[in-house]
Design a protein around this motif. Structure first.
Motif, short mmCIF file in Angstrom:
data_model
loop_
_atom_site.label_atom_id
_atom_site.label_comp_id
_atom_site.label_asym_id
_atom_site.label_seq_id
_atom_site.Cartn_x
_atom_site.Cartn_y
_atom_site.Cartn_z
N THR A 150 44.98 -23.83 13.44
CA THR A 150 44.84 -25.27 14.26
C THR A 150 45.98 -25.42 15.31
O THR A 150 45.65 -25.89 16.31
N ALA A 151 47.18 -25.24 14.59
CA ALA A 151 48.36 -25.42 15.58
C ALA A 151 48.05 -24.54 16.89
O ALA A 151 48.24 -25.23 18.03
N VAL A 152 47.81 -23.23 16.80
CA VAL A 152 47.79 -22.48 18.10
C VAL A 152 46.71 -22.99 18.89
O VAL A 152 46.50 -23.06 20.04
N TRP A 153 45.39 -23.26 18.30
CA TRP A 153 44.44 -23.77 19.01
C TRP A 153 44.62 -25.20 19.73
O TRP A 153 44.15 -25.34 20.91
N LYS A 154 45.57 -26.00 19.11
CA LYS A 154 45.79 -27.24 19.89
C LYS A 154 46.62 -26.81 21.09
O LYS A 154 46.73 -27.78 21.91
N MET A 155 47.10 -25.65 21.16
CA MET A 155 48.08 -25.40 22.36
C MET A 155 47.68 -24.34 23.29
O MET A 155 48.09 -24.06 24.11
N THR A 156 46.16 -23.93 22.96
CA THR A 156 45.70 -22.89 23.66
C THR A 156 44.04 -23.11 23.90
O THR A 156 43.74 -23.71 24.71
N GLY A 157 43.35 -23.02 23.00
CA GLY A 157 41.77 -22.80 23.20
C GLY A 157 41.33 -24.28 23.46
O GLY A 157 40.45 -24.50 24.18
N LEU A 158 41.73 -25.15 22.59
CA LEU A 158 41.40 -26.63 22.79
C LEU A 158 41.56 -27.25 24.42
O LEU A 158 40.68 -27.53 24.95
N THR A 159 43.00 -26.90 24.85
CA THR A 159 43.25 -27.46 26.02
C THR A 159 42.47 -26.42 27.32
O THR A 159 41.82 -27.15 28.13
N ALA A 160 42.14 -25.20 27.13
CA ALA A 160 41.32 -24.42 28.09
C ALA A 160 39.94 -24.81 27.93
O ALA A 160 39.28 -24.91 29.07
N LYS A 161 39.37 -25.19 26.86
CA LYS A 161 38.20 -25.87 26.92
C LYS A 161 38.00 -27.09 27.57
O LYS A 161 37.29 -27.38 28.59
N ASN A 162 39.07 -28.05 27.47
CA ASN A 162 38.91 -29.40 27.88
C ASN A 162 39.14 -29.17 29.49
O ASN A 162 38.62 -30.31 30.14
N PHE A 163 39.93 -28.42 29.93
CA PHE A 163 40.21 -28.24 31.13
C PHE A 163 39.24 -27.36 32.05
O PHE A 163 39.27 -26.84 33.33
N GLY A 164 38.11 -26.49 31.54
CA GLY A 164 37.08 -25.89 31.89
C GLY A 164 37.70 -24.55 32.29
O GLY A 164 37.25 -23.92 33.19
N LEU A 165 38.77 -24.04 31.89
CA LEU A 165 39.57 -22.58 32.02
C LEU A 165 38.45 -21.52 31.62
O LEU A 165 38.19 -21.47 30.70
N VAL A 166 38.42 -20.76 32.41
CA VAL A 166 37.57 -19.39 32.05
C VAL A 166 38.45 -18.29 31.65
O VAL A 166 39.41 -17.82 32.36
#
Length: 483
Positions: free
Chosen positions: A397-413
């Motif tokens: 969860t910690a890693v997701w909060k700093m990576t995948g979650l942000t990428a999803k919210n900002f629409g990064l591919v």
């Protein structure tokens, strides 16, 4: 014979940024991409990175920075790279390096962008300059509402006229066309506090067509935080865009515990519209020197002062005592400058950080000798103190909060996750020893436990040093949307 991997990260435990359970695997890189994850023990390769006993994760995305100019004048970006950061979001709190007028003096907080030679008349000029610069990290750029106001208004202490709103709207359209990810506001600051909600909505109209984000340092993060959340959500609804609540926090002792109201309210809003939020893992904030008594209601540590540079690193109480004046008068004499404000509850910080949807951002101010330690320590602090030591959430969860979650919210591919086909933005760290070392007395100490950092397939941090490699890129909303 098949082409060898450029790099194989072998023997590590992958935490892939998706919140999925960790697993042991090798990671194979060709060029700027991850091409395989699995057993590559017999595969040919040009370079092997031994990650035995280490975590292999996506490079961290710092969702809230003021690195607009730092990425240019400090190509190594050691403060961020040494933490495992491979992407920064600039232009927050209504403050962006472009567009800005070519004037020697800008009002606070715009003057925090101290380099006049690194202010740009158009957003396209800024992005082009970044592309011509040796970047260590990827850059996601927002347009600042206060910057737009400074370009179009002769007096920032009032609401904008219809003509000025139209001019700001045109500048925003141009920036979005150039690739800006959205509009940020700093409605708590003197440069925008007199901008009514209607002004922000009308300036932000181009976001609706582009799908850009509305990112807000809200009008109030203390007594009127609920009203400010309501205003932020209203702007997002009117524009039909995603909202990011910047560095969510609750200021002043009398408001401690208000997360019991704000977080359920945010949850309710998320059921009706797209809402995101970020925070930093500290119980003190940092911004311009203020004379607002509410801001001075607690310990204040001076970071910088143009009028009295000798006061950097000292407490405002001590300065006021030496001068024989009150805190408000001492703060006035020290302006312009920046300070650290100890106004937050550690319990509230933990509640916000633990909240399932919270991203992580440093909100550090570069360019000073005594910055807030969050500039150098945010991401290892989340991993070490809050995840490993306090057990706020699992490592995944910690890693997701700093990576995948942000990428999803900002629409990064193809960023923010480790999978075949993703860009090779990667951090290798020792979960047993990772920790922040920067504190308020020694705020630029490098964190421990970060072994290897890779951006776009190139190693940028190894053996505690920058490798003098600069593979960072400008990420644009238009390019990400077209993928």
């Amino acid at each position: 014979m098949s082409k060898p991997f450029d790099i194989v990260i072998s023997g590590g435990t992958v935490v892939d940024g998706s919140r999925g359970l960790r697993f042991d695997a090798d990671v194979g890189i060709v060029g700027d991409r991850v091409v395989a994850i699995g057993d590559m023990s017999s595969a040919s390769r040009n370079q092997t990175i031994d990650a035995t006993g280490r975590i292999v994760a996506p490079g961290f995305i710092d969702v809230h920075t003021h690195d607009d100019q730092a990425v240019i004048y400090d190509p190594a970006m050691t403060a961020k790279v040494s933490q495992g950061v491979t992407t920064v979001v600039t232009g927050n709190c209504g403050i962006s390096a472009a567009p800005l007028p070519d004037t020697h003096v800008l009002p606070m907080p715009l003057s925090l962008l101290g380099r006049q030679d690194l202010r740009f008349a158009t957003f396209r000029d800024y992005l082009d300059h970044l592309r011509d610069s040796p970047l260590s990290v990827n850059v996601i750029a927002l347009v600042g509402h206060s910057s737009l106001r400074a370009c179009t208004m002769d007096d920032l202490s009032r609401a904008a006229s219809e003509a000025e709103i139209a001019s700001m709207r045109d500048l925003l359209s141009d920036a979005l066309d150039a690739g800006a990810f959205g509009l940020s506001t700093g409605l708590a600051y003197p440069t925008a506090i007199n901008a009514p909600t209607a002004e922000v909505i009308e300036v932000g109209r181009p976001l609706t067509k582009s799908g850009g984000l509305y990112v807000s340092h809200m009008r109030n993060e203390s007594d009127n935080v609920m009203d400010s959340l309501s205003e932020t959500f209203e702007i997002g609804r009117e524009l039909g865009v995603s909202v990011v609540v910047s560095h969510h926090k609750i200021g002043n002792r009398r408001n401690f515990g208000a997360t019991s109201r704000t977080l359920p309210y945010i949850t309710s809003a998320m059921e009706k519209q797209s809402v995101c939020l970020d925070c930093y893992p500290y119980d003190a904030g940092s911004t311009m020197i203020s004379t607002d008594p509410n801001m001075l209601d607690g310990r204040v540590l001076i970071i910088s002062s143009e009028a009295h540079p000798e006061c950097a690193g000292r407490d405002l109480d001590d300065i006021a005592s030496d001068w024989g004046v009150g805190k408000v008068e001492a703060a006035r004499r020290l302006q312009p400058g920046s300070a650290i404000y100890f106004l937050l509850s550690e319990t509230d910080v933990r509640d916000i950080l633990r909240f399932p949807h919270t991203m992580v951002g440093s909100d550090g101010l570069p360019g000073t000798e005594k910055p807030h330690p969050r500039l150098w320590g945010t991401f290892p602090r989340v991993l070490g103190r809050y995840c490993r030591d306090l057990g706020l959430f699992p490592l995944e969860t910690a890693v997701w909060k700093m990576t995948g979650l942000t990428a999803k919210n900002f629409g990064l591919v193809d960023r923010g996750v480790l999978k075949a086909g993703s860009f090779a933005d990667i951090v290798v760290f020792d979960y047993d020893t990772v920790n922040d070392r920067a504190d308020y007395q020694n705020p630029t100490l490098r964190s421990s436990g970060i072994d290897i950092v890779i951006a776009n397939g190139s190693v940028i941090w190894q053996n505690g040093e920058h490798t003098n490699c600069h593979p960072g890129r400008v990420l644009t909303r238009t390019a990400e949307a077209s993928e």
